[in-house]
Design an enzyme around this catalytic site. Structure first.
Site, PDB file in Angstrom:
ATOM      1  N   GLY A 176     -23.377   4.373  -2.244  1.00  0.00           N
ATOM      2  CA  GLY A 176     -22.484   4.996  -3.224  1.00  0.00           C
ATOM      3  C   GLY A 176     -22.250   4.031  -4.359  1.00  0.00           C
ATOM      4  O   GLY A 176     -23.172   3.311  -4.786  1.00  0.00           O
ATOM      5  N   VAL A 215     -20.587   1.036  -4.722  1.00  0.00           N
ATOM      6  CA  VAL A 215     -20.859  -0.383  -4.484  1.00  0.00           C
ATOM      7  C   VAL A 215     -22.277  -0.576  -3.935  1.00  0.00           C
ATOM      8  O   VAL A 215     -23.022  -1.453  -4.403  1.00  0.00           O
ATOM      9  CB  VAL A 215     -19.838  -0.985  -3.490  1.00  0.00           C
ATOM     10  CG1 VAL A 215     -20.142  -2.461  -3.244  1.00  0.00           C
ATOM     11  CG2 VAL A 215     -18.415  -0.821  -4.008  1.00  0.00           C
ATOM     12  N   LYS A 234       0.862  -1.179   0.000  1.00  0.00           N
ATOM     13  CA  LYS A 234       0.000   0.000   0.000  1.00  0.00           C
ATOM     14  C   LYS A 234       0.893   1.221   0.000  1.00  0.00           C
ATOM     15  O   LYS A 234       2.054   1.141   0.413  1.00  0.00           O
ATOM     16  CB  LYS A 234      -0.860  -0.015   1.263  1.00  0.00           C
ATOM     17  CG  LYS A 234      -2.046   0.894   1.238  1.00  0.00           C
ATOM     18  CD  LYS A 234      -3.301   0.199   0.742  1.00  0.00           C
ATOM     19  CE  LYS A 234      -4.478   1.153   0.683  1.00  0.00           C
ATOM     20  NZ  LYS A 234      -5.710   0.486   0.250  1.00  0.00           N
TER      21      LYS A 234
HETATM   22  P1  NAD Z   1     -18.438   5.552  -2.299  1.00  0.00           P
HETATM   23  O1  NAD Z   1     -17.705   6.724  -1.740  1.00  0.00           O
HETATM   24  O2  NAD Z   1     -18.877   5.579  -3.712  1.00  0.00           O
HETATM   25  O3  NAD Z   1     -19.748   5.289  -1.409  1.00  0.00           O
HETATM   26  C1  NAD Z   1     -19.794   5.450  -0.034  1.00  0.00           C
HETATM   27  C2  NAD Z   1     -21.171   5.993   0.322  1.00  0.00           C
HETATM   28  O4  NAD Z   1     -21.262   6.061   1.748  1.00  0.00           O
HETATM   29  C3  NAD Z   1     -21.426   7.404  -0.212  1.00  0.00           C
HETATM   30  O5  NAD Z   1     -22.684   7.456  -0.859  1.00  0.00           O
HETATM   31  C4  NAD Z   1     -21.396   8.257   1.040  1.00  0.00           C
HETATM   32  O6  NAD Z   1     -22.243   9.395   0.960  1.00  0.00           O
HETATM   33  C5  NAD Z   1     -21.884   7.282   2.091  1.00  0.00           C
HETATM   34  N1  NAD Z   1     -21.550   7.658   3.459  1.00  0.00           N
HETATM   35  C6  NAD Z   1     -20.460   8.327   3.922  1.00  0.00           C
HETATM   36  N2  NAD Z   1     -20.547   8.488   5.247  1.00  0.00           N
HETATM   37  C7  NAD Z   1     -21.696   7.891   5.642  1.00  0.00           C
HETATM   38  C8  NAD Z   1     -22.337   7.711   6.895  1.00  0.00           C
HETATM   39  N3  NAD Z   1     -21.799   8.202   8.027  1.00  0.00           N
HETATM   40  N4  NAD Z   1     -23.492   7.041   6.930  1.00  0.00           N
HETATM   41  C9  NAD Z   1     -24.044   6.565   5.805  1.00  0.00           C
HETATM   42  N5  NAD Z   1     -23.493   6.706   4.590  1.00  0.00           N
HETATM   43  C10 NAD Z   1     -22.321   7.364   4.523  1.00  0.00           C
HETATM   44  O7  NAD Z   1     -17.524   4.299  -1.992  1.00  0.00           O
HETATM   45  P2  NAD Z   1     -17.615   2.832  -2.631  1.00  0.00           P
HETATM   46  O8  NAD Z   1     -16.639   2.722  -3.728  1.00  0.00           O
HETATM   47  O9  NAD Z   1     -19.049   2.482  -2.884  1.00  0.00           O
HETATM   48  O10 NAD Z   1     -17.061   1.943  -1.423  1.00  0.00           O
HETATM   49  C11 NAD Z   1     -17.859   1.675  -0.278  1.00  0.00           C
HETATM   50  C12 NAD Z   1     -17.040   0.900   0.742  1.00  0.00           C
HETATM   51  O11 NAD Z   1     -16.605  -0.329   0.173  1.00  0.00           O
HETATM   52  C13 NAD Z   1     -15.766   1.612   1.219  1.00  0.00           C
HETATM   53  O12 NAD Z   1     -15.534   1.270   2.560  1.00  0.00           O
HETATM   54  C14 NAD Z   1     -14.686   1.010   0.337  1.00  0.00           C
HETATM   55  O13 NAD Z   1     -13.422   1.069   0.964  1.00  0.00           O
HETATM   56  C15 NAD Z   1     -15.179  -0.415   0.231  1.00  0.00           C
HETATM   57  N6  NAD Z   1     -14.700  -1.122  -0.970  1.00  0.00           N
HETATM   58  C16 NAD Z   1     -14.992  -0.618  -2.211  1.00  0.00           C
HETATM   59  C17 NAD Z   1     -14.550  -1.301  -3.342  1.00  0.00           C
HETATM   60  C18 NAD Z   1     -14.877  -0.811  -4.729  1.00  0.00           C
HETATM   61  O14 NAD Z   1     -14.734  -1.583  -5.669  1.00  0.00           O
HETATM   62  N7  NAD Z   1     -15.329   0.412  -4.881  1.00  0.00           N
HETATM   63  C19 NAD Z   1     -13.815  -2.488  -3.201  1.00  0.00           C
HETATM   64  C20 NAD Z   1     -13.548  -2.999  -1.924  1.00  0.00           C
HETATM   65  C21 NAD Z   1     -14.008  -2.278  -0.816  1.00  0.00           C
END
Ligand code: NAD
Length: 362
Positions: A182, A184, A80
């Site tokens: 968001g 995912v 990382k």
């Molecule tokens: P994203 O930023 O698109 O979505 C996150 C969502 O959570 C947003 O809509 C945001 O407004 C909301 N949010 C933030 N704070 C909040 C709160 N206090 N209460 C409720 N909602 C809240 O991120 P993502 O890409 O969808 O990823 C989501 C999670 O999955 C993250 O933890 C990320 O590390 C993990 N993840 C994502 C991927 C990927 O492929 N994108 C892969 C592995 C893990």
């Protein structure tokens, strides 16, 4: 703090600090293990208060990538990187190019990708200077947005839970509480809805909530209320550490299965959930679809081929078998699921390290 004494040091193979006066770059690259292949993990840009805070974060995340890549059975190690700075005000193309030159110096021991505070555009900037970045948007090898594949893995994991815990062949009759709709979370909601689940959703972004509710008929609750709702499964898809001493007391669900990274505030929470009879789906197992997607880009780069969706599907199916194996063993051995997942990942890393050492005769 002396680096080697940090509890997060965990026998890292290498920790590299880089700085570039002209662009203001201050970066740390941590390579936890290359036993299974080149270390792969995202580049986080964050305004850390101290360099020590940045170091602890990169060490913790890097080790986590070794486990995630091993559990997904990828020929990749764990690493990382962090760039210390404010991603809103301190980014420049030159900064990412300087970072990329340092990656060249590591000679392919570590591949960077997008993470919190960095974008596909930043990675594309670095790509102008180095081949050691992944997660591109354009070109035959590009793996693009990993979110749909991550969501597919989390969805299939929900199906595994539904079958094992509730005797269901789909999600009909089950309610899933999704925190964060968001990238995912939104894809996940659509898949769960199509499979018959009732959804309760929350987010701090009203537009995201409205879009998902319009497509799925989900009930919307306030961010804090999500822990109290009557549901079968809680799917954290926003922040880390939402499973903590305060929240787990409030949960009324039988299982937890979501995409967020680092869901357990501490390992002790994993033990507590096990004792409470709540099935915890280890986060780095069920959200491994994204890194599998990225791995296909690395294969394509190394072999001069193209991104291969069939290969991604094969790895994702295999990951779901591993997830099921974790649940079976957790039941048989009466041990928390996170411990079983860690044990499998550690064993896979050890086997690869032993094989590598034997080949080198060390
Ligand atoms: P994203 O930023 O698109 O979505 C996150 C969502 O959570 C947003 O809509 C945001 O407004 C909301 N949010 C933030 N704070 C909040 C709160 N206090 N209460 C409720 N909602 C809240 O991120 P993502 O890409 O969808 O990823 C989501 C999670 O999955 C993250 O933890 C990320 O590390 C993990 N993840 C994502 C991927 C990927 O492929 N994108 C892969 C592995 C893990």
């Amino acid at each position: 703090m002396i680096l080697f004494d940090s509890p997060n040091f965990a026998n890292h193979e290498g920790v590299h600090a880089f700085s570039d006066e002209k662009t203001g770059l201050k970066a740390i690259v941590a390579v936890h293990s290359t036993a299974r292949g080149p270390a792969v993990g995202g580049t986080r840009m964050w305004n850390y208060a101290t360099a020590e805070e940045a170091l602890e974060d990169v060490l913790r995340l890097s080790k986590g990538m070794s486990y995630k890549n091993a559990i997904a059975d990828l020929e990749m190690g764990g690493g990382k990187s962090v760039i210390i700075g404010d991603s809103r005000t301190q980014k420049s193309p030159e900064l990412f190019q300087a970072f990329a030159r340092f990656l060249n110096g590591l000679g392919g021991h570590y591949y960077a990708a997008e993470d919190v505070g960095t974008s596909v555009e930043d990675i594309a900037e670095a790509r102008k200077v180095t081949e050691y970045v992944l997660g591109l948007k354009d070109g035959p090898e590009a793996s693009g947005d990993p979110s749909p594949v991550t969501a597919e893995g989390v969805f299939r994991s929900n199906l595994v839970v539904a079958r094992r815990l509730f005797g269901k062949s789909d999600m009909t009759g089950l309610t899933v509480a999704v925190q964060g709709v968001g990238h995912v979370g939104a894809y996940l909601c659509e898949k769960l809805h199509a499979a018959g689940a009732k959804l309760i959703i929350t987010d701090v972004n009203q537009d995201n909530l409205n879009a998902v509710a319009a497509k799925t008929g989900a009930e919307i609750v306030s961010p804090d209320a999500i822990y109290d709702v009557q549901a079968d499964i809680y799917a954290p898809c926003a922040l880390g550490a939402t499973l903590n001493p305060e929240t787990i007391k409030r949960l009324k669900v039988k299982a937890i299965c979501g995409a967020a990274n680092n869901q357990l505030a501490t390992p002790a929470i994993g033990d507590a959930l096990h004792e409470m009879g709540i099935l915890y789906s280890p986060d780095y197992v069920v959200n491994g679809g994204g890194i599998i997607n990225v791995a296909s880009e690395m294969n394509a780069r190394q072999n001069g081929t193209a991104y291969d969706p069939a290969w991604v599907e094969g790895k994702l199916s295999r990951l779901m078998e591993t997830f099921e194996e974790i649940l079976v063993r957790s039941e048989q051995e009466n041990r928390p699921t996170y411990q079983i997942a860690d044990a499998i990942a550690e064993e896979r890393i050890k086997v690869a390290a032993d094989k590598k050492a034997a080949a080198l005769k060390v």
